[in-house]
Design a protein around this motif. Sequence first.
Motif, short mmCIF file in Angstrom:
data_model
loop_
_atom_site.label_atom_id
_atom_site.label_comp_id
_atom_site.label_asym_id
_atom_site.label_seq_id
_atom_site.Cartn_x
_atom_site.Cartn_y
_atom_site.Cartn_z
N MET A 1 63.55 13.05 -29.09
CA MET A 1 62.78 12.25 -28.33
C MET A 1 63.51 12.34 -26.78
O MET A 1 64.41 12.23 -26.80
CB MET A 1 62.98 10.73 -28.98
N ILE A 2 62.42 12.17 -25.99
CA ILE A 2 62.68 11.85 -24.52
C ILE A 2 62.98 10.48 -24.36
O ILE A 2 62.41 9.85 -24.82
CB ILE A 2 61.80 12.73 -23.57
N GLY A 3 63.58 10.08 -23.33
CA GLY A 3 63.74 9.07 -22.32
C GLY A 3 62.95 9.15 -21.29
O GLY A 3 63.51 9.86 -20.17
N ALA A 4 61.76 8.54 -20.84
CA ALA A 4 60.99 8.51 -20.08
C ALA A 4 61.11 7.39 -19.05
O ALA A 4 61.03 6.21 -19.40
CB ALA A 4 59.61 8.56 -20.05
N ALA A 86 58.36 9.73 -26.90
CA ALA A 86 58.99 9.22 -25.71
C ALA A 86 59.40 7.92 -26.15
O ALA A 86 58.60 6.95 -26.23
CB ALA A 86 58.41 9.32 -24.47
N PHE A 87 60.63 7.34 -25.38
CA PHE A 87 60.97 6.00 -25.45
C PHE A 87 60.94 5.68 -23.91
O PHE A 87 61.57 6.41 -23.00
CB PHE A 87 62.54 5.63 -25.82
N VAL A 88 59.92 4.66 -23.46
CA VAL A 88 59.44 4.62 -22.16
C VAL A 88 60.22 3.20 -21.57
O VAL A 88 60.11 2.24 -22.09
CB VAL A 88 58.16 4.67 -21.81
N VAL A 89 60.68 3.40 -20.41
CA VAL A 89 61.44 2.25 -19.60
C VAL A 89 61.00 1.96 -18.24
O VAL A 89 60.64 3.43 -17.65
CB VAL A 89 63.02 2.01 -19.91
N ALA A 90 60.95 1.08 -17.73
CA ALA A 90 60.87 1.00 -16.28
C ALA A 90 61.99 1.46 -15.53
O ALA A 90 63.10 1.06 -16.13
CB ALA A 90 60.45 -0.42 -15.84
N GLY A 91 61.99 2.10 -14.27
CA GLY A 91 63.30 2.34 -13.62
C GLY A 91 64.21 1.11 -13.09
O GLY A 91 65.33 1.58 -12.71
N ASP A 92 63.40 0.11 -13.10
CA ASP A 92 64.36 -0.89 -12.43
C ASP A 92 64.96 -1.90 -13.62
O ASP A 92 64.91 -2.96 -13.26
CB ASP A 92 63.41 -1.73 -11.57
N MET A 93 65.34 -1.08 -14.81
CA MET A 93 65.92 -2.13 -15.76
C MET A 93 67.38 -1.65 -16.03
O MET A 93 67.66 -0.62 -16.81
CB MET A 93 65.30 -1.76 -17.10
N GLU A 102 68.13 2.03 -29.93
CA GLU A 102 68.43 3.02 -31.13
C GLU A 102 67.55 2.03 -32.41
O GLU A 102 67.05 2.96 -33.16
CB GLU A 102 69.75 2.88 -31.63
N ALA A 103 67.68 0.73 -32.33
CA ALA A 103 66.97 0.02 -33.33
C ALA A 103 65.46 0.24 -33.14
O ALA A 103 64.50 0.55 -34.41
CB ALA A 103 67.29 -1.49 -33.24
N ILE A 104 64.97 0.18 -31.93
CA ILE A 104 63.47 0.43 -32.04
C ILE A 104 63.02 1.71 -32.35
O ILE A 104 62.07 2.00 -32.93
CB ILE A 104 62.99 0.08 -30.42
N ILE A 105 63.56 2.83 -31.96
CA ILE A 105 63.40 4.17 -32.18
C ILE A 105 63.54 4.37 -33.60
O ILE A 105 62.76 5.02 -34.33
CB ILE A 105 64.31 5.22 -31.49
N GLY A 106 64.59 3.86 -34.30
CA GLY A 106 64.69 3.86 -35.85
C GLY A 106 63.40 3.26 -36.57
O GLY A 106 62.98 3.95 -37.60
N GLU A 107 62.89 2.17 -36.19
CA GLU A 107 61.83 1.45 -36.88
C GLU A 107 60.53 2.34 -36.37
O GLU A 107 59.74 2.71 -37.36
CB GLU A 107 61.65 0.17 -36.13
N PHE A 108 60.38 3.06 -35.24
CA PHE A 108 59.29 3.82 -34.79
C PHE A 108 59.38 5.02 -35.97
O PHE A 108 58.31 5.37 -36.56
CB PHE A 108 59.42 4.44 -33.45
N ARG A 109 60.33 5.59 -36.08
CA ARG A 109 60.42 6.97 -36.78
C ARG A 109 60.41 6.25 -38.24
O ARG A 109 59.50 7.37 -39.22
CB ARG A 109 62.06 7.54 -36.88
N ARG A 110 61.03 5.30 -38.93
CA ARG A 110 60.69 5.06 -40.34
C ARG A 110 59.20 4.67 -40.68
O ARG A 110 58.63 5.00 -41.50
CB ARG A 110 61.36 3.63 -40.67
N ARG A 111 58.44 4.17 -39.86
CA ARG A 111 57.17 3.48 -39.94
C ARG A 111 56.21 4.64 -39.62
O ARG A 111 54.95 4.52 -39.87
CB ARG A 111 56.84 2.43 -38.99
N ASN A 112 56.60 5.56 -38.87
CA ASN A 112 55.73 6.97 -38.33
C ASN A 112 54.36 6.35 -37.75
O ASN A 112 53.18 6.72 -38.28
CB ASN A 112 55.33 7.57 -39.77
N VAL A 113 54.35 5.43 -36.66
CA VAL A 113 53.48 4.95 -36.01
C VAL A 113 53.05 5.70 -34.61
O VAL A 113 53.95 6.53 -34.04
CB VAL A 113 53.74 3.56 -35.89
#
Length: 195
Positions: A1-4, A86-93, A102-113
Motif C-alpha cells: 500500500m502506498i502512502g499518498a 492508498a492510505f491518504v492524508v493531507a500534507g499539513d498533518m 496501522e489499525a485503520i489499514i488492518g481493518e481495511f484489509r480484514r474487511r476487504n472494502v
Amino acid sequence: MIGAVLAGGKSRRFGGNKLLYRIDGKLLVLHTIERLESCPSVEEVVLIASQENAGSLERFGRRVVVDELLVGPLGGIYTALKLGDAFVVAGDMPSIVPELVEAIIGEFRRRNVDACVPRWPNGYIEPLHAAYSTRFRKAIEKQLNEGEYQIKKAIEPANVCYFPLEGVPKEWHVSFFNVNRKEEVKRIGPYTLID
C-alpha cells in the motif's frame, strides 16, 4: 500500500505555502511524510501535487505525481489510486500517529472494502486520514461525471467500513490535527518560511 500525501492545495487561509514552513526545525510536509514512512504497512510515500507546486516538492526525494483534475482532495485521491491501494492524508498533518494508521489499514484489509474511513461518535468522518482501494476510483468517477466534488458524497454509497474513533486512545486523536492558519503552527513550535 502506498502512502499518498495530498500536497496540491493553495494554502489560502495560511497566506503562503504552509507545507514549506519549518516546525521545530523541519518542514511541515516532512513531518507528515516521515510519520507515514514509519508505518510498516506503507511501502512507499508519494506526493500528489498540482502542476504549479510539483517542482518545489521534488526536492524531498519522493515520487511526485501531478493531479491533473484540480477539483480538490477528491481529485488527489483519484490520482493516488492510479498507483494502487492508498492510505491518504493531507500534507499539513504533522502529528500522524503510525499506530492509528496501522489499525485503520488492518481493518481495511480484514474487511476487504473499497474504503475504511475513521468516524467520530457524532458522525463526522476523516476522509483525509483513510485507506482506499483502487476500486474506489469508480465511485469517484461517478461523482466527477455528476460535477460533485465532495469526498463524503463518494464515500456514502461505496462499500465502506467506518473505523470507530471512540475506542482509540485519546492521545491518538492528535493524528487528525491539520494546520490551516499560522496561529495553529505557533501552537506547535517556531516556524520560518523556506524557499
